[in-house]
Design an enzyme around this catalytic site. Structure first.
Site, PDB file in Angstrom:
ATOM      1  N   SER A 291     -10.533 -43.526  35.446  1.00 41.62           N
ATOM      2  CA  SER A 291     -11.807 -43.420  36.167  1.00 41.62           C
ATOM      3  C   SER A 291     -11.900 -42.044  36.798  1.00 41.62           C
ATOM      4  CB  SER A 291     -11.874 -44.470  37.273  1.00 41.62           C
ATOM      5  OG  SER A 291     -11.050 -44.086  38.360  1.00 41.62           O
ATOM      6  N   ASP A 292     -13.113 -41.658  37.188  1.00 42.21           N
ATOM      7  CA  ASP A 292     -13.224 -40.498  38.072  1.00 42.21           C
ATOM      8  C   ASP A 292     -12.772 -40.977  39.459  1.00 42.21           C
ATOM      9  OD1 ASP A 292     -13.763 -37.990  39.030  1.00 42.21           O
ATOM     10  OD2 ASP A 292     -15.672 -37.796  37.985  1.00 42.21           O
ATOM     11  N   CYS A 293     -12.715 -40.056  40.429  1.00 41.34           N
ATOM     12  CA  CYS A 293     -12.006 -40.381  41.680  1.00 41.34           C
ATOM     13  C   CYS A 293     -12.982 -40.732  42.812  1.00 41.34           C
ATOM     14  CB  CYS A 293     -11.138 -39.200  42.088  1.00 41.34           C
ATOM     15  SG  CYS A 293     -10.114 -38.575  40.713  1.00 41.34           S
ATOM     16  N   SER A 295     -14.334 -43.790  40.838  1.00 43.69           N
ATOM     17  CA  SER A 295     -15.608 -44.347  40.380  1.00 43.69           C
ATOM     18  C   SER A 295     -15.646 -45.868  40.404  1.00 43.69           C
ATOM     19  CB  SER A 295     -16.030 -43.777  39.023  1.00 43.69           C
ATOM     20  OG  SER A 295     -14.974 -43.673  38.143  1.00 43.69           O
TER      21      SER A 295
END
Ligand SMILES: *[C@@H]1O[C@H](CO)[C@@H](O)[C@H](O)[C@H]1NC(C)=O
Ligand SMILES: *[C@@H]1O[C@H](CO)[C@@H](O)[C@H](O)[C@H]1NC(C)=O
Ligand SMILES: *[C@@H]1O[C@H](CO)[C@@H](O)[C@H](O)[C@H]1NC(C)=O
Length: 801
Positions: A291-293, A295
């Site tokens: 995931s993005d940080c 998301s």
């Protein structure tokens, strides 16, 4: 005698102690040394999947859950250390993520130009080479305990809108160029070696991000955490997905990161269609999805996509309901000996952030995920760690184990940073061949502008601590005497107190004037999109006044990631030349000077369209449409669809010499064979003006051979990128034109070089229909090289079976 012996023993003891102390900054082994090293997961003789299976079988549920996040916890009872997954290396080892620490024996790393600049070189060899150098330095820092082995780079989102603050991180607006960049840089970083097909060892693991349709950060109250990108199937297939597909299929990347935004109402990190069906199913990702940080936290807390945090955890790990997925082409890792493993098709495998560590146990207790889902996620992450050699014991004895501080910031690496900066510089205007300047005639040069003596501005974002800088003022100072005046206190250049007059005076008493203007991270950055395309504040006023007063030629140098509307300068005869230097990295100032004084002949080309300000006045940044829509006055985006006025077109870039093309060889027609049944129902006349599905043809491996001769008609050696565009037959919603091949060649003055292309019919001559299905239009295509146009008649072959 005894005394001497004692002394000798003593000095040996001291020497050993010293060695021990010196070795102290080496990384403590991650796993598989000491008593646990005989366990099956440590045995390098076993296949990786067996080792992964063994390790997962030994982990308690609570331990597994703490491995689902970027700061993975240690498992001391199995001799496994903690691991920080988040390192970055967009254009050099970067300390943007917590995995990298500069200092001690690693005070810095080579700071290459920002990616948008490197893209402008249109030199795929350079892209891969930079990747190799960066991974040398990354491995060296890993060995020294100051970096990880998993790098969340490159960023290959399409630079869709000129205002995007992170456009600088990307290879530009063309999907196939971005795809080629992705595959080249990833190959360079990962440098796969040894091992069996799916289990090739990795030097470091790269990650293509942010999947997908993520190219808006914060614009007029719309931000990436809330944004729902409404994307057509058509644009997804032939624009947004293209670089990611190339990254996975051709670059064989070890990881893909999903984005913060939603696509058509679903957070990308929770979308089974994107994660399972596309990335894993269609493309066959051999690696992990991160995931993005953070998301996952974002789609729960900010987007309220699920009603409980446990649901959010479950939806991410499972990426939706398995029953709705079709994984026909799924390459499964067959782990059937323990029935707690499902087929290896989880959604998200790793969360950058704490969310999954906090809520997965709850999701498990509530029956929203099962252990098989978690095991599947771990199998993907642990497999990558195994491929990196992290479970092979002492890393100093492994390939790349000897890389250390002396392999970072080497003269060769610094030279490559300089070479990359030179290759990325784009000559936009050169009236009356004002450039190059001559150090003999222009002995005193006024160096003006808010970016004239900058350092950190040159490295853009997602950078590290460079080995050292050469600012433009320093670079120019190596050729000539300089009169330096900033003219503006910063790039904002606002208010009445700007030192413009002093700059005007300097220009008036110098033989030539170089004004170095543009943007920096205060204007375009992560979470900072622009609202306009003009130079900020009073910058234009400064340039105009200085040019009017300048005794000699005025050279405008622009530093920026995104395009700037500099029509005023293009049309001002007092401004003789314009260079775009992007964010040229640690050696940027030297490269700019080398170009200005003719030590290097510029050959860069614009990787994005330079739109006029009127474009952004008319177009909402939130409108994701690539294709134009005249019915609502929408002009479309990028050179592929937009036909309106431009400041400079995509691919623009001059040289100090003159190149011409001729087509030496190309077919006038080509037959695409249809699969038997379909061909039988229609003959070639009725196929005309239709577009056949790629999957209904036998275009695999079918290429159009195109031989182009490039002649250097000038009196200076130079490098030139031959760009081949295809223009499809009328009457389709295909791009107006599409870059299908490019190749950079060096041609000596008066010389000629032949470039041989093979244009891929399935990939390059097709487009997506409104259902996202790729089709090849039958009829008259044309191939364009510079001013040349070659007609290619594509026919559907009716020859059967
Ligand atoms: C997986 O492996 C087992 C045992 O080796 C085998 O019986 C089974 O057919 C395999 N399944 C697939 C889908 O390859
Ligand atoms: C192709 O098919 C069309 C329509 O069925 C027919 O009119 C035409 O004569 C055919 N042409 C040939 C070359 O068979
Ligand atoms: C491409 O880049 C490489 C690496 O810097 C360089 O050696 C090569 O000459 C470049 N190609 C051209 C045609 O400039």
């Amino acid at each position: 005698m005894a005394k001497a012996k004692l002394l000798l023993l003593f000095s040996i003891y001291f020497l050993l102690l010293l060695l021990l102390l010196l070795g102290a900054d080496a990384r403590p082994p991650f796993a598989c040394v000491g008593p646990t090293s005989s366990l099956p997961f440590c045995r390098t003789s076993l296949p990786i999947r067996a080792r992964v299976r063994d390790l997962i079988g030994r982990l308690a549920t609570s331990e597994k859950i703490r491995l689902l996040v970027n700061n993975a916890a240690a498992v001391p009872r199995l001799g496994i250390g903690g691991y920080e997954w988040w390192s970055e290396a967009l254009h050099g080892v970067s300390n943007t993520g917590p995995g990298v620490h500069f200092g001690g024996p690693f005070p810095g790393a080579t700071g290459f130009p920002q990616v948008i600049s490197t893209a402008a070189s249109f030199n795929a060899t350079l892209w891969e080479l930079i990747g190799r150098v960066v991974s040398d330095e990354a491995r060296a820092m890993y060995n020294g305990g100051q970096a990880g082995l998993t790098y969340w780079s490159p960023n290959v989102n399409i630079f869709r809108d000129p205002r995007w603050g992170r456009g600088q991180e990307t290879p530009g607006e063309d999907p196939s160029v971005a795809g080629k960049y992705a595959a080249s840089y990833v190959r360079g970083l990962q440098q796969p070696y040894g091992g069996k097909s799916g289990y090739l060892r990795l030097k470091v693991a790269a990650c293509c991000k942010h999947y997908t349709a993520y190219d808006l950060d914060n614009w007029k109250g719309i931000d990436r955490f809330h944004f729902n990108a409404k994307v057509s199937k058509q644009d997804l297939e032939d624009t947004f997905d293209v670089p990611f597909k190339s990254c996975v299929v051709e670059g064989k990347v070890a990881s893909v990161m999903c984005s913060y935004n939603q696509v058509n109402g679903v957070p990308t990190c929770a979308d089974p269609n994107l994660l399972r069906n596309t990335i894993r199913g269609e493309w066959g990702l051999n690696g992990y999805i991160v995931s993005d940080c953070d998301s996952v936290g974002v789609f729960y807390n900010t987007q309220h996509y699920t009603s409980t945090p446990e649901d959010a955890a479950a939806v991410a790990i499972k990426a939706g309901d398995r029953r709705h997925c079709s994984n026909k082409n799924q390459k499964m890792l067959n782990i059937t000996t323990q029935h707690t493993f499902g087929p290896l098709v989880p959604g998200l495998d790793l969360d950058c952030g704490p969310f999954l560590a906090q809520y997965t146990q709850g999701a498990l207790n509530q029956g929203k995920v099962n252990l098989a889902d978690i095991n599947n996620a771990l199998a993907n992450t642990l497999t990558v760690q195994m491929r990196l050699g992290m479970y092979d014991g002492d890393s100093s004895k492994q390939p790349f184990g000897s890389l250390g501080p002396r392999d970072v910031c080497t003269p060769a690496h610094k030279e490559l940073a300089l070479e990359a900066a030179r290759q990325g510089i784009v000559l936009l205007k050169n009236a009356g061949r004002a450039l190059p300047l001559s150090p003999a005639r222009h002995r005193n040069v006024a160096v003006v502008g808010p970016n004239s003596d900058v350092t950190t501005t040159m490295i853009g974002n997602y950078a590290g601590v460079p080995c050292g800088y050469t600012s433009p003022l320093q670079g120019i100072g190596r050729y000539v005497g300089t009169n330096h005046q900033a003219g503006c206190t910063d790039v904002a250049c606002s208010g009445t107190r700007q030192p413009i007059d002093a700059a005007v005076a300097a220009a008036a008493r110098s033989d030539a004037t170089v004004v170095i203007m543009g943007l920096d991270q205060s204007v375009e950055a992560e979470m900072v999109d622009r609202v306009g395309l003009l130079l900020p504040g009073r910058q234009q006023e400064l340039v105009t006044k200085v040019a009017a007063a300048s005794r000699g030629p005025t050279i405008l140098v622009l530093m920026s990631g995104g395009p700037i509307d500099v029509s005023f300068a293009e049309h001002n005869p007092k401004i003789a030349a314009i260079l775009w230097a992007g964010y040229p990295g640690q050696a940027g100032g030297m490269a700019i000077a080398d170009v200005i004084f003719g030590a290097f002949n510029p050959g860069g080309k614009l990787p994005v369209t330079w739109y006029p300000q009127s474009f952004v006045d008319k177009v909402s940044m939130a409108d994701m449409g690539m294709r134009s829509d005249p019915s609502r006055g929408y002009p479309g985006r990028s050179y592929r669809f937009y036909r309106g006025p431009v400041v400079y077109p995509y691919g623009h870039g001059l040289s100090y010499t003159k190149f011409s093309h001729s087509i030496a060889q190309a077919p006038a027609q080509l037959s695409v064979q249809l699969d038997g049944k379909r061909a039988a129902s229609l003959n070639s006349t009725t196929w005309l003006n239709r577009a056949v599905r790629v999957t209904h043809t036998r275009c695999d491996g079918l290429t159009v051979p195109l031989h182009v001769d490039v002649t250097n008609e000038g009196d200076l050696d130079g490098a030139h990128t031959v760009m081949v565009y295809s223009v499809p037959p009328e009457g389709h919603l295909a791009p107006v034109r599409q870059l299908v091949a490019f190749e950079k060649v060096h041609v000596a003055a008066g010389g000629q070089a032949r470039v041989v292309f093979g244009i891929d019919v399935c990939k390059d001559l097709s487009f997506a229909d409104k259902y996202g299905i790729r089709r090849i239009p039958i009829g008259d295509h044309s191939l364009q090289v510079g001013d040349l146009s070659h007609s290619l008649s594509l026919r559907a072959a009716t020859v059967l079976i």
